[in-house]
Design a protein around this motif. Structure first.
Motif, short mmCIF file in Angstrom:
data_model
loop_
_atom_site.label_atom_id
_atom_site.label_comp_id
_atom_site.label_asym_id
_atom_site.label_seq_id
_atom_site.Cartn_x
_atom_site.Cartn_y
_atom_site.Cartn_z
N ILE A 17 25.79 -37.64 -135.05
CA ILE A 17 25.15 -36.77 -134.07
C ILE A 17 26.14 -36.19 -133.08
CG2 ILE A 17 22.96 -38.00 -134.26
CD1 ILE A 17 23.60 -39.24 -131.48
N ILE A 18 25.72 -35.10 -132.46
CA ILE A 18 26.44 -34.49 -131.35
C ILE A 18 25.47 -34.44 -130.18
CG2 ILE A 18 27.64 -32.43 -130.52
CD1 ILE A 18 28.22 -31.78 -133.46
N HIS A 19 25.86 -35.01 -129.07
CA HIS A 19 24.98 -35.09 -127.92
C HIS A 19 24.75 -33.71 -127.31
CE1 HIS A 19 24.94 -39.44 -127.94
NE2 HIS A 19 26.27 -39.43 -128.03
N THR A 20 23.50 -33.45 -126.96
CA THR A 20 23.16 -32.21 -126.26
C THR A 20 23.17 -32.47 -124.76
OG1 THR A 20 20.79 -32.70 -126.24
CG2 THR A 20 21.67 -31.55 -128.19
N GLN A 21 23.01 -31.42 -123.97
CA GLN A 21 22.97 -31.57 -122.51
C GLN A 21 21.84 -32.52 -122.10
OE1 GLN A 21 26.20 -30.13 -121.59
NE2 GLN A 21 24.93 -29.97 -119.78
N ALA A 22 20.72 -32.44 -122.79
CA ALA A 22 19.56 -33.27 -122.44
C ALA A 22 19.83 -34.76 -122.66
CB ALA A 22 18.34 -32.85 -123.25
N ASP A 23 20.84 -35.09 -123.47
CA ASP A 23 21.16 -36.48 -123.76
C ASP A 23 22.07 -37.10 -122.70
OD1 ASP A 23 19.79 -36.36 -126.22
OD2 ASP A 23 21.57 -35.57 -127.23
N MET A 24 22.63 -36.30 -121.82
CA MET A 24 23.68 -36.77 -120.93
C MET A 24 23.18 -37.51 -119.70
SD MET A 24 26.41 -35.99 -122.45
CE MET A 24 27.00 -34.91 -123.75
N GLY A 25 21.89 -37.43 -119.42
CA GLY A 25 21.35 -38.16 -118.30
C GLY A 25 22.00 -37.78 -116.98
N ALA A 26 22.45 -38.80 -116.23
CA ALA A 26 23.02 -38.57 -114.90
C ALA A 26 24.33 -37.81 -114.94
CB ALA A 26 23.23 -39.92 -114.19
N LEU A 27 24.97 -37.77 -116.11
CA LEU A 27 26.26 -37.07 -116.23
C LEU A 27 26.10 -35.61 -116.64
CD1 LEU A 27 28.42 -39.77 -118.07
CD2 LEU A 27 28.53 -39.13 -115.66
N SER A 29 25.21 -32.68 -115.27
CA SER A 29 25.84 -31.59 -114.51
C SER A 29 27.36 -31.67 -114.57
CB SER A 29 25.36 -31.62 -113.06
OG SER A 29 25.73 -32.83 -112.43
N GLN A 30 27.90 -32.88 -114.54
CA GLN A 30 29.35 -33.04 -114.59
C GLN A 30 29.92 -32.65 -115.95
OE1 GLN A 30 28.79 -37.12 -112.99
NE2 GLN A 30 30.69 -36.72 -111.87
N VAL A 31 29.18 -33.00 -117.01
CA VAL A 31 29.62 -32.64 -118.36
C VAL A 31 29.60 -31.13 -118.54
CG1 VAL A 31 29.03 -32.76 -120.82
CG2 VAL A 31 28.97 -34.83 -119.41
N LYS A 32 28.53 -30.50 -118.03
CA LYS A 32 28.44 -29.04 -118.12
C LYS A 32 29.59 -28.38 -117.36
CE LYS A 32 25.43 -25.09 -117.16
NZ LYS A 32 24.10 -24.65 -116.66
N LYS A 33 29.87 -28.87 -116.17
CA LYS A 33 30.96 -28.30 -115.36
C LYS A 33 32.30 -28.44 -116.07
CE LYS A 33 33.10 -28.69 -110.78
NZ LYS A 33 33.05 -29.42 -109.47
#
Length: 208
Positions: A17-27, A29-33
Motif C-alpha cells: 500500500i501507499i498511504h494517502t493524506q487521510a491515513d496520516m492522522g496527526a501528521l 498537515s506536516q506531511v503535506k507541507k
C-alpha cells in the motif's frame, strides 16, 4: 472473473500500500507541507492522482476475490493490538481513508480484523518521523537511517509474529502493508505468500 483461493495451506495475500493524506492522522498537515516543499504543487497533485489510481486497482482486485465465508483474517499497517481495532478503522474510514473503507467492506463480508502492530513501536516511529518533519533532522544521516531501519525491522518482526500466532490452518490472510516492509524472512515456513498487486509509484509518496 473472480479469483478463487484454496484453503489447504495458510495463505497470506500481501497488498503493498501507499498511504494517502487521510491515513496520516496527526501528521497530515506536516506531511503535506513537506511534500509540497519537495515536489511543488504540480508534483504533489500528480502523486495524489497516481495514488488514487493505485487504490482503485487494489479495490478492483479485492472485489474480484472469491473469499471463503468465515475463513479470512485481515491485517493492517499501523493498526495496533489494542482491543479498539474496529474503532480505529471506523474513525479513519470516516476521515476518507480508502484503505480503511476497504477494511470495513471486508469485515461486512465476514473477514476478521486482527490487531497487527506494536503500539510502542508505532509511537517510536511516529516520534522519529515527527522530528524529521519538524526539521530537527533531515532523515538522511547515517545515524537517522539506522534508526529508521531498526524501527522498520522490529515492526516487521512483530507483524510476522502476529501472523504466525493468529493465522490458523485453512485460513486466508490478507495484509495491507507499506512497500518498504519485508515480512517473509520472519514468517513461519508453512505460510505461503502471494503478491498479486504491484505498486508502480515512488514509495516517497507515502510513509511505510
Amino acid at each position: 472473473m473472480c479469483e478463487s483461493v484454496g484453503l489447504h495451506f495458510r495463505t497470506l495475500i500481501y497488498i503493498p500500500i501507499i498511504h494517502t493524506q487521510a491515513d496520516m492522522g496527526a501528521l497530515q498537515s506536516q506531511v503535506k507541507k513537506a511534500s509540497l516543499k519537495k515536489f511543488g504543487l504540480t508534483g504533489w497533485k500528480r502523486k495524489i492522482t497516481l495514488v488514487d489510481k493505485y487504490w482503485t486497482e487494489i479495490e478492483k482486485y479485492i472485489e474480484g476475490l472469491s473469499l471463503p465465508p468465515g475463513g479470512v483474517r485481515i491485517y493492517q499497517d499501523a493498526l495496533p493490538v489494542s482491543g479498539k481495532e474496529r474503532t480505529i478503522v471506523e474513525e479513519l474510514a470516516k476521515s476518507g481513508s480508502r484503505n480503511h473503507i476497504l477494511l470495513l467492506n471486508l469485515m461486512d463480508k465476514g473477514a476478521i480484523l486482527t490487531g497487527t502492530e506494536s503500539l510502542e513501536l508505532l509511537l517510536e516511529e511516529y516520534n522519529h518521523v515527527k522530528r524529521t518533519l519538524e526539521g530537527q533532522s533531515d532523515g538522511t544521516g547515517d545515524a537517522e537511517k539506522r534508526i529508521s531501519a531498526s524501527i522498520l525491522e522490529r515492526r516487521d518482526r512483530f507483524i510476522a509474529m502476529r501472523i504466525n500466532e493468529t493465522l490458523s490452518p485453512g485460513e486466508l490472510g490478507i495484509i495491507f502493508l507499506g512497500m518498504l516492509h519485508s515480512l517473509e524472512q520472519w514468517l513461519d515456513s508453512d505460510i505461503q505468500v502471494a503478491y498479486p498487486v504491484h505498486a508502480r509509484i515512488d514509495p516517497g509518496s507515502g510513509r511505510s
